[in-house]
Motif scaffolding. Structure first.
Motif, PDB file in Angstrom:
ATOM      1  N   THR A  57       0.832  -1.093   0.053  1.00 51.70           N
ATOM      2  CA  THR A  57      -0.090  -0.001   0.169  1.00 51.70           C
ATOM      3  C   THR A  57       0.872   1.320   0.195  1.00 51.70           C
ATOM      4  O   THR A  57       2.009   1.287   0.557  1.00 51.70           O
ATOM      5  N   GLU A  58       0.318   2.457  -0.612  1.00 48.23           N
ATOM      6  CA  GLU A  58       1.132   3.276  -0.602  1.00 48.23           C
ATOM      7  C   GLU A  58       0.743   4.639   0.456  1.00 48.23           C
ATOM      8  O   GLU A  58      -0.544   4.570   0.806  1.00 48.23           O
ATOM      9  N   GLU A  59       1.652   5.193   1.233  1.00 45.40           N
ATOM     10  CA  GLU A  59       1.519   6.124   2.145  1.00 45.40           C
ATOM     11  C   GLU A  59       2.284   7.295   1.995  1.00 45.40           C
ATOM     12  O   GLU A  59       3.499   7.249   1.439  1.00 45.40           O
ATOM     13  N   LYS A  60       1.749   8.465   2.455  1.00 47.21           N
ATOM     14  CA  LYS A  60       2.696   9.748   2.272  1.00 47.21           C
ATOM     15  C   LYS A  60       3.338  10.140   3.669  1.00 47.21           C
ATOM     16  O   LYS A  60       2.450   9.921   4.639  1.00 47.21           O
ATOM     17  N   VAL A  61       4.759  10.342   3.647  1.00 50.98           N
ATOM     18  CA  VAL A  61       5.283  10.752   4.622  1.00 50.98           C
ATOM     19  C   VAL A  61       5.996  12.016   4.319  1.00 50.98           C
ATOM     20  O   VAL A  61       6.652  12.260   3.230  1.00 50.98           O
ATOM     21  N   VAL A  62       6.386  12.695   5.488  1.00 48.05           N
ATOM     22  CA  VAL A  62       7.247  14.012   5.214  1.00 48.05           C
ATOM     23  C   VAL A  62       8.323  13.829   5.575  1.00 48.05           C
ATOM     24  O   VAL A  62       8.789  13.099   7.083  1.00 48.05           O
ATOM     25  N   VAL A  63       9.499  13.999   5.032  1.00 47.64           N
ATOM     26  CA  VAL A  63      10.725  13.824   5.384  1.00 47.64           C
ATOM     27  C   VAL A  63      11.747  15.008   5.369  1.00 47.64           C
ATOM     28  O   VAL A  63      11.410  16.002   4.880  1.00 47.64           O
ATOM     29  N   GLY A  64      12.618  14.925   6.023  1.00 51.32           N
ATOM     30  CA  GLY A  64      13.493  16.189   6.233  1.00 51.32           C
ATOM     31  C   GLY A  64      13.238  17.108   7.307  1.00 51.32           C
ATOM     32  O   GLY A  64      13.971  18.286   7.551  1.00 51.32           O
ATOM     33  N   LYS A  65      12.181  16.860   7.954  1.00 52.54           N
ATOM     34  CA  LYS A  65      11.868  17.891   9.083  1.00 52.54           C
ATOM     35  C   LYS A  65      12.715  17.602  10.504  1.00 52.54           C
ATOM     36  O   LYS A  65      12.950  16.458  10.584  1.00 52.54           O
ATOM     37  N   PRO A  66      13.051  18.388  11.282  1.00 51.29           N
ATOM     38  CA  PRO A  66      13.812  18.242  12.425  1.00 51.29           C
ATOM     39  C   PRO A  66      12.791  17.557  13.386  1.00 51.29           C
ATOM     40  O   PRO A  66      11.569  17.678  13.188  1.00 51.29           O
ATOM     41  N   ALA A  67      13.089  17.084  14.415  1.00 55.64           N
ATOM     42  CA  ALA A  67      12.434  16.485  15.531  1.00 55.64           C
ATOM     43  C   ALA A  67      11.832  17.448  16.236  1.00 55.64           C
ATOM     44  O   ALA A  67      12.250  18.434  16.305  1.00 55.64           O
ATOM     45  N   SER A  68      10.545  17.298  16.315  1.00 57.71           N
ATOM     46  CA  SER A  68       9.604  18.233  17.052  1.00 57.71           C
ATOM     47  C   SER A  68       9.555  18.068  18.585  1.00 57.71           C
ATOM     48  O   SER A  68      10.078  17.115  19.220  1.00 57.71           O
TER      49      SER A  68
END
Length: 428
Positions: A57-68
């Motif tokens: 299955t395909e999922e959208k993820v956000v990459v490259g963000k610093p740890a919140s």
């Protein structure tokens, strides 16, 4: 018996490692069963994916963000709890500490908690920092069913243990009312409660992630049988009370161990230990060791469970301290029998797993196998009786019958749907 790993390592290697007191033998084997089952589950899901039965299955993820801040805080709290409680057990100086009492108390090690919390937060910050991009991106990734084994295992653990405890609580309601804190003990777990609750959770999860449920439970059938067999090793090693009725063909030595006896010996022991038997059943069978099985040790037919984790029975001679009891009359070691039966049934299911073309058929056979195995063992196993329509089945017997019926009905329905051309068919 080894109530926890401290006693095993002391007996086997002569070492006195106090921190091992917190590793209960039963819990250890439950953990081993989940680890091994996860490996087998991953292997089978990969096989079915290669055969085209499962897809990603395909999922959208956000990459490259610093740890919140929330991510760092969650990891710190998780690390703190593990350090405060688990590492605290390693550093405690108390002898014979009860792990359940410790875990659900305010006791802990603040320094270990703060240190491990800081480490967990740092690891999360470092991992996110390594992947940090000047401009975070949204990407689409493909996730296969075998990539989700970690989540599937955690769901099975959480809802399996919760269900097992809830069903055991209902089965022993009077005991729970007398001591509500017993709900948080790892002893007293009903397998079928775990099976039902974990099954519901896994159905929800597979539906959410578009994993064909019939194919999935075909994979889970052998895996659950394997997990059950390994988990029963923990029951036998710890002596957690999942044993059988008395075998009056054997008697117990004061220092532990069993040897052949007569029915008169059984009656004499009941009379001599009247204080113990006043609150315990004397339900028994007389089953001497058959001649063709004379090569097997006596404990296979009757065992007194010395040093059992429940501290049930009467005092052992020449033993002082904690876990110094054994049963005055040996019982059938049903947990050992269930281990053997479950592993044999796992072998059969494993051998059959490629033979069925109709999805869900293998799981139907699993339901019949697991129901039949438990129904048979209940005939010589100690358990709470229910009063139902003039008969007195145990909770496990009732559920066993329902599982057998469910398995038969499932096979018939799948066969009928397959003839009508509406059932998913395996490609293997």
């Amino acid at each position: 018996m080894y109530p926890n790993l401290y006693y095993f390592f002391k007996d086997a290697f002569g070492v006195d490692w106090n921190f091992l007191h917190f590793v209960n033998s039963f819990g250890f084997f439950v953990a081993v069963s989940f680890i091994i089952s996860s490996i087998v589950l991953t292997k089978e899901l990969k096989r079915k994916s290669k055969e085209g039965i499962f897809g990603p299955t395909e999922e959208k993820v956000v990459v490259g963000k610093p740890a919140s801040v929330n991510e760092l805080l969650i990891n710190f709290v998780l690390g703190f709890v593990l350090g405060y409680k688990i590492l605290g057990l390693f550093f405690t100086k108390e002898n014979n500490i009860n792990p359940q009492d410790y875990i659900f108390s305010a006791q802990g090690n603040w320094l270990a908690g703060l240190a491990l919390g800081a480490i967990f937060a740092f690891i999360k910050w470092r991992d996110k920092n390594r992947q940090k991009l000047a401009q975070p991106e949204t990407r689409v990734i493909r996730v296969w069913p075998h990539d989700r084994v970690g989540e599937l295992t955690m769901l099975a653990i959480i809802f399996g243990l919760l269900g097992a405890k809830i069903f055991d609580t209902f089965e022993n309601w009077d005991t729970f009312l007398k001591d509500p804190s017993s709900f948080f003990s790892m002893s007293g777990l009903t397998f079928y409660g775990g099976l039902i609750c974990a099954g519901i959770a896994l159905w929800w999860y597979t539906h959410k992630h578009h994993i064909n449920f019939l194919h999935f439970i075909d994979v889970m059938g052998p895996v659950m049988m394997l997990a059950y067999g390994i988990g029963r090793i923990g029951c036998q090693v710890a002596g957690d009370g999942d044993w059988g009725i008395y075998n009056a063909a054997f008697k117990t030595a004061p220092t532990g161990g069993v040897f052949p006896a007569t029915l008169n010996d059984f009656n004499a022991t009941v009379a001599q230990q009247s204080a113990y038997f006043a609150g315990n059943s004397t339900h028994h069978a007389f089953f001497p060791k058959p001649g063709f099985l004379s090569f097997l040790p006596d404990w296979v037919f009757a065992y007194d469970f010395p040093h059992n984790v429940n501290e049930a029975g009467v005092p052992l001679a020449n033993c002082a301290g904690k876990f110094c009891t054994h049963l005055p009359v040996p019982v059938f070691p049903t947990s050992f029998y269930e281990t053997i039966m479950a592993l044999i049934l796992f072998g059969i299911l494993w051998a059959l797993r490629r033979r069925f073309k109709i999805a869900g058929m293998l799981f139907g056979i699993y339901l019949i196998f697991t129901g039949l195995e438990r129904f048979l063992i209940e005939k010589i196993r100690v358990n709470v009786k229910m009063h139902l329509l003039g008969i007195e089945p145990t909770q496990a017997e009732l559920i066993s019958v329902l599982l057998i019926i469910a398995g038969v009905v499932m096979i018939l329905i799948l066969n009928r749907k397959n003839r009508a051309g509406t059932t998913p068919v395996k490609t293997s």
